[in-house]
Design an enzyme around this catalytic site. Structure first.
Site, PDB file in Angstrom:
ATOM      1  N   THR A   1      -7.867   9.655   2.811  1.00 45.69           N
ATOM      2  CA  THR A   1      -7.765   9.488   1.358  1.00 45.69           C
ATOM      3  C   THR A   1      -9.147   9.329   0.742  1.00 45.69           C
ATOM      4  O   THR A   1      -9.454   9.949  -0.292  1.00 45.69           O
ATOM      5  CB  THR A   1      -6.884   8.281   1.020  1.00 45.69           C
ATOM      6  OG1 THR A   1      -5.525   8.576   1.372  1.00 45.69           O
ATOM      7  CG2 THR A   1      -6.934   7.952  -0.466  1.00 45.69           C
TER       8      THR A   1
ATOM      9  N   HIS B   1      -6.219   8.924  12.502  1.00 45.48           N
ATOM     10  CA  HIS B   1      -4.913   8.459  12.982  1.00 45.48           C
ATOM     11  C   HIS B   1      -3.856   9.544  13.026  1.00 45.48           C
ATOM     12  O   HIS B   1      -2.778   9.337  13.579  1.00 45.48           O
ATOM     13  CB  HIS B   1      -4.423   7.255  12.174  1.00 45.48           C
ATOM     14  CG  HIS B   1      -3.934   7.558  10.793  1.00 45.48           C
ATOM     15  ND1 HIS B   1      -2.602   7.571  10.464  1.00 45.48           N
ATOM     16  CD2 HIS B   1      -4.598   7.842   9.650  1.00 45.48           C
ATOM     17  CE1 HIS B   1      -2.458   7.845   9.172  1.00 45.48           C
ATOM     18  NE2 HIS B   1      -3.656   8.005   8.656  1.00 45.48           N
TER      19      HIS B   1
ATOM     20  N   CYS C   1       2.198   7.971   2.234  1.00 49.69           N
ATOM     21  CA  CYS C   1       1.208   7.327   1.354  1.00 49.69           C
ATOM     22  C   CYS C   1       1.778   7.109  -0.041  1.00 49.69           C
ATOM     23  O   CYS C   1       1.116   7.357  -1.045  1.00 49.69           O
ATOM     24  CB  CYS C   1      -0.056   8.162   1.296  1.00 49.69           C
ATOM     25  SG  CYS C   1      -0.901   8.296   2.874  1.00 49.69           S
TER      26      CYS C   1
END
Length: 372
Positions: A72, A193, A316
């Site tokens: 992000t 990740h 998210c």
């Protein structure tokens, strides 16, 4: 309680053993990577080794990489380069929230066709309609549907109009070949990740032709592009995961056998289910299933009670479940867009996982209310 079954790899992949080992070893290195003494040089070596490993995964020189606090942040950094360079923003209609949510009211939206692929003719028209150069952001692989965008063709159009092309390649890395230079990307984003590294580490990849502007100021780290002491252990884990993801790239396509078996069984037992993206190129591990007549959150609760982790939309989104903007952009109505779940597999998935998913999902389809 049923034994847990994890089928949400697109949200976060399990931490690889090699990444965990690299992180544990890095935690024993005391020095600050910016220090010039021996302790600092040891920490710096860990950071630079990881940078090389991440660079190899994307086919770029290590100097192109700015290590960040995640995908992000890297996406935000990329889009923030438009204003100081005097460039307008054009964003794909099916982007991840970390791109779609920070374009601002002046950003143009590039439509996708019903098959989920960017409308190349519309892209050409939008770029030609304004003489101001653009920064275009297109996700390489959609996180919900697994659809792969034709980035090389997109890059050719963008560059013909003097634009820069950024790609959120978080879901592509380790799943398909990602040669940033061969594709023609000017900017790209990676996240640890998603490939079996730790959470909270990512990278912004930038070609030398793109003038970078710092997102975080006040220190000389990352060539003054991201101030603050580096997360040495996290970065070491990122590098180890990148090395293993690259080594396993050829075998990743085999996961498609599991996905295809899942989808074939669903088609046979529940023909009312819409399987999204089957007519488009997709990564091997992702299946998006829409069950009209049953909201996605109801399905997620049923799976959770059965000990199975799947998802709806992007992870998210503050834990909320709502109609998918991605499917809406593809032209699906609320009945489909609000009933879609995502099943995402990984390197440890197997036939028994598919069998257990189907044992829960097939009876669930019989409880959906008929349309109308």
């Amino acid at each position: 309680m049923p034994a847990p079954l994890y089928l949400d790899w697109n949200a976060t992949a399990p931490l690889r053993a090699t990444a965990r080992a690299a992180m544990v070893a890095a935690l024993d290195v005391t020095g600050n990577p910016s220090s010039i003494h021996n302790h600092g040089r040891r920490a710096r070596r860990l950071v630079e080794d990881a940078r090389e490993q991440v660079a190899a995964l994307a086919g770029v020189p290590p100097a192109w990489i700015t290590l960040t606090g995640g995908g992000t942040e890297a996406n935000n950094h990329a889009l923030a380069l438009a204003a100081p360079a005097g460039r307008r923003l054009l964003l794909g209609a099916t982007e991840h929230p970390s791109v779609a949510g920070c374009g601002g009211p002046g950003a143009g939206i590039l439509p996708v066709r019903p098959d989920g692929l960017i409308d190349l003719e519309a892209l050409d028209r939008l770029l030609a309609a304004d003489p101001a150069p653009a920064l275009v952001s297109i996700q390489a692989v959609n996180s919900e549907t697994g659809i792969i965008q034709p980035l090389a063709a997109i890059a050719a159009i963008v560059h013909r109009h003097g634009g820069w092309l950024h790609s959120d390649a978080v879901q592509a890395a380790g799943r398909i070949g990602l040669d940033m230079q061969a594709i023609g990307l000017d900017l790209a984003t990676l996240s640890a990740h998603k490939i079996g590294g730790p959470q909270g580490v990512g990278a912004l990849l930038a070609a030398p032709s793109v003038p970078l502007v710092p997102l975080l100021c006040g220190g000389g780290q990352e060539r003054r592009m991201r101030a603050g002491t580096e997360n040495v252990a996290g970065i070491a884990g990122f590098g180890a995961a990148a090395r293993e993801a690259l080594a396993g790239l050829d075998g990743y396509a085999g996961i498609a056998t599991l996905r295809d078996r899942l989808e074939a069984a669903v088609r046979q037992a529940a023909p009312q289910v819409r399987i999204i993206g089957t007519g488009s190129p997709r990564v091997a591990n992702t299946s998006c299933l829409a069950l009209p007549g049953m909201a996605a959150n109801s399905q997620l609760m049923a799976f959770d009670l059965a000990g199975i982790a799947v998802s709806a939309g992007s992870a998210c989104s503050s834990g909320t479940v709502k109609s998918s903007p991605v499917l809406e952009a593809m032209g699906y109505g609320e009945e489909v867009a609000g009933s879609a779940i995502r099943v995402s597999l990984g390197w440890d998935s197997g036939d028994r996982d598919i069998d257990r998913f189907l044992a829960t999902y097939i009876p669930l389809t019989g409880r959906a209310r008929p349309a109308g």
